[in-house]
Design a protein around this motif. Structure first.
Motif, PDB file in Angstrom:
ATOM      1  N   VAL A   1       0.855  -1.195   0.000  1.00 17.95           N
ATOM      2  CA  VAL A   1       0.000   0.000   0.000  1.00 17.95           C
ATOM      3  C   VAL A   1       0.890   1.243   0.000  1.00 17.95           C
ATOM      4  CG1 VAL A   1      -1.690   1.297   1.373  1.00 17.95           C
ATOM      5  CG2 VAL A   1      -1.933  -1.181   1.104  1.00 17.95           C
ATOM      6  N   GLY A   2       0.539   2.173  -0.877  1.00 12.30           N
ATOM      7  CA  GLY A   2       1.311   3.418  -0.991  1.00 12.30           C
ATOM      8  C   GLY A   2       2.303   3.396  -2.143  1.00 12.30           C
ATOM      9  N   LYS A   3       2.669   2.201  -2.630  1.00  8.06           N
ATOM     10  CA  LYS A   3       3.580   2.136  -3.784  1.00  8.06           C
ATOM     11  C   LYS A   3       2.792   2.307  -5.086  1.00  8.06           C
ATOM     12  CE  LYS A   3       7.446  -0.571  -1.979  1.00  8.06           C
ATOM     13  NZ  LYS A   3       8.529  -1.506  -2.315  1.00  8.06           N
ATOM     14  N   ASP A   4       3.484   2.682  -6.144  1.00  9.53           N
ATOM     15  CA  ASP A   4       2.863   2.756  -7.461  1.00  9.53           C
ATOM     16  C   ASP A   4       2.560   1.341  -7.958  1.00  9.53           C
ATOM     17  OD1 ASP A   4       3.336   5.437  -7.267  1.00  9.53           O
ATOM     18  OD2 ASP A   4       4.466   5.611  -9.134  1.00  9.53           O
ATOM     19  N   PHE A   5       1.498   1.230  -8.742  1.00 14.25           N
ATOM     20  CA  PHE A   5       1.133  -0.077  -9.303  1.00 14.25           C
ATOM     21  C   PHE A   5       1.869  -0.255 -10.631  1.00 14.25           C
ATOM     22  CE2 PHE A   5      -1.933  -2.881 -11.632  1.00 14.25           C
ATOM     23  CZ  PHE A   5      -1.864  -3.985 -10.794  1.00 14.25           C
TER      24      PHE A   5
END
Ligand code: GUN
Ligand code: FE
Length: 441
Positions: free
Chosen positions: A387-391
């Motif tokens: 969560v919080g990272k780029d996809f």
């Protein structure tokens, strides 16, 4: 799909510090404005889409056997060498550079040629699942800006470097002075900043110690510091190169010390190869927190050497994998993964102690994703699912039509992942996402 976000439901395969390959089945992963906003068990789906306001129509269910994995991070490749992939692998590094590489790179003064090649190169690399590339371009500022445009157009994430060379190079491919090299590099950096690409960062790129004088390297070190930019170069790739660097810089105790003296060994430095580093150099690189890009296909193809990855890992140096197109002939990081395993197997076979632990394919997968992200200082953004990272992700189908993988009834899910890692290719990659945006398919 972008503003309201989307959800994908199914299996996730990625790496963490604790586990080189973690399989999470029956998950849902929510993405909004390019970022991962939740990773939950599938039974929390209805609650989560309500919480994040994601419409039912933006839920994708993966088919049985399919999985999402992080996009690959290629920590070292030369876009202008793409025309030479699979060509001219009959010489060692220094002759190879003079005979094949510099004449090819010199052609990029022609922007039409550059546009044609860069489109093919970036498309091929991205299509093979490399969502982040750390690129060398050429000496030419305008062609390097064009490479940035192409990468941006295709939607890849990248570090892109205008190469610096002012010594040891042929007349037709060299910068005329330290001043010219610096002013063009500044122009390049300023222009990239002005263009405000969402996912492209300029990287300071002294080619290697044999093509830059000490003054140029020092000034590039200052420049990288002033602009707070990453840096990339080559180090200790062949024995001849190490010997000549020693002769060229007699005042420095080692090859790594040449870069250190110039202020280039920072925590933002990516050093390609590093096969012949001494223990002292390894300690210096660790102290400066620089990273190594291990490029096994290249090291075999131009017969540079057999890197001992465990030595770097024991020293806790950041390591990523690279294709090193076109010292390496293959544009896919799956090839880098397999070749890294083979290199390590050689060390296992040759080890004096039976307890030399060869790299597993899962560890190689981690190097190609999370390891690369760490090497580039991007692990707060990419490298795995959190969560919080780029996809930045690949949708993989091990049983895709026409692929080279046969998943048989006895195979577990984990077996199918391994079969993909060993025998899969771009046919198994159904979709590619960078920061939540579907790029080429
Ligand atoms: N060392 C200096 N330049 C290069 C290059 O283009 N490729 C490789 N593999 N090594 C280098
Ligand atoms: Fe290289």
């Amino acid at each position: 799909m972008d503003e309201t976000g989307f959800v994908m439901c199914g299996a996730l395969v990625h790496s963490t510090d604790a586990e080189p390959l973690e399989i999470m089945q029956h998950k849902c992963i929510g993405v909004k404005e390019g970022k991962i906003v939740f990773i939950e068990n599938e039974d929390a789906l209805s609650e989560k889409i309500k919480e994040f306001g994601i419409p039912q129509t933006d839920i994708t269910y993966l088919k049985k056997g399919q999985f999402l994995c992080p996009g690959f991070v290629d920590t070292h490749l030369h876009a202008p060498q793409y025309p030479n992939c699979g060509k001219g692998l009959d010489m060692g590094l220094l002759d190879w550079l003079q005979t094949y590489t510099f004449p090819t790179e010199a052609k990029f003064s022609d922007l039409k040629y550059a546009d044609m090649v860069y489109r093919k190169a970036v498309r091929r690399v991205l299509r093979n699942g490399t969502t982040t590339g750390c690129y060398f371009a050429t000496l030419h500022t305008d062609a390097t800006l064009l490479l940035c445009d192409v990468i941006n157009e295709y939607g890849q994430r990248a570090y892109v470097g205008k190469v610096n060379m002012n010594i040891g190079s042929p007349d037709f491919y060299i910068e005329s002075s330290v001043e010219e090299s610096l002013s063009e590099t500044k122009r390049y950096i300023e222009e990239v900043k002005k263009r405000n690409y969402p996912h492209i960062t300029p990287i300071v790129t002294p080619r290697f110690a044999l093509s830059c004088c000490q003054e140029l390297m020092s000034k590039l070190g200052d420049l990288a510091k002033a602009y707070d930019l990453p840096i990339q170069t080559h180090i200790c790739e062949t024995r001849d190169e190490v010997r000549i660097v020693g002769e060229t810089f007699p005042g420095c105790e080692s090859y790594a010390a040449v870069y250190d003296k110039a202020g280039l060994l920072t925590d933002k430095m990516v050093l390609a190869h590093g096969i012949y580093l001494s223990d002292n150099e390894i300690a210096l690189i660790k102290a400066r927190n620089s990273a190594i890009s291990h490029c096994p296909n290249s090291n075999f193809s131009i017969r540079s050497g057999v890197l001992d990855l465990r030595r770097l890992e024991e020293a806790r140096i950041k390591v990523g994998l690279g294709t090193d197109i076109s010292g390496g002939y293959h544009p896919s990081m799956l090839n880098a993964i397999r070749t890294a395993v083979f290199v390590s197997n050689i060390h296992h076979i040759e080890a004096e102690h039976a307890n030399y632990k060869a790299l597993s394919v899962h560890e190689a997968f981690r190097l190609a994703t999370l390891g690369g992200a760490k090497a580039l200082g991007l692990d707060n953004r990419i490298g795995n699912f959190a969560v919080g990272k780029d996809f930045d992700a690949l949708l993989i189908d091990p049983s895709a039509d026409g692929s080279h993988v046969d998943v048989l009834p006895d195979d577990s899910f984990s077996d199918s992942v391994d079969k993909y890692l060993y025998n899969g290719d771009d046919r198994n990659i159904l979709s590619i996402y960078v920061a939540g945006r579907k790029v080429i398919s």
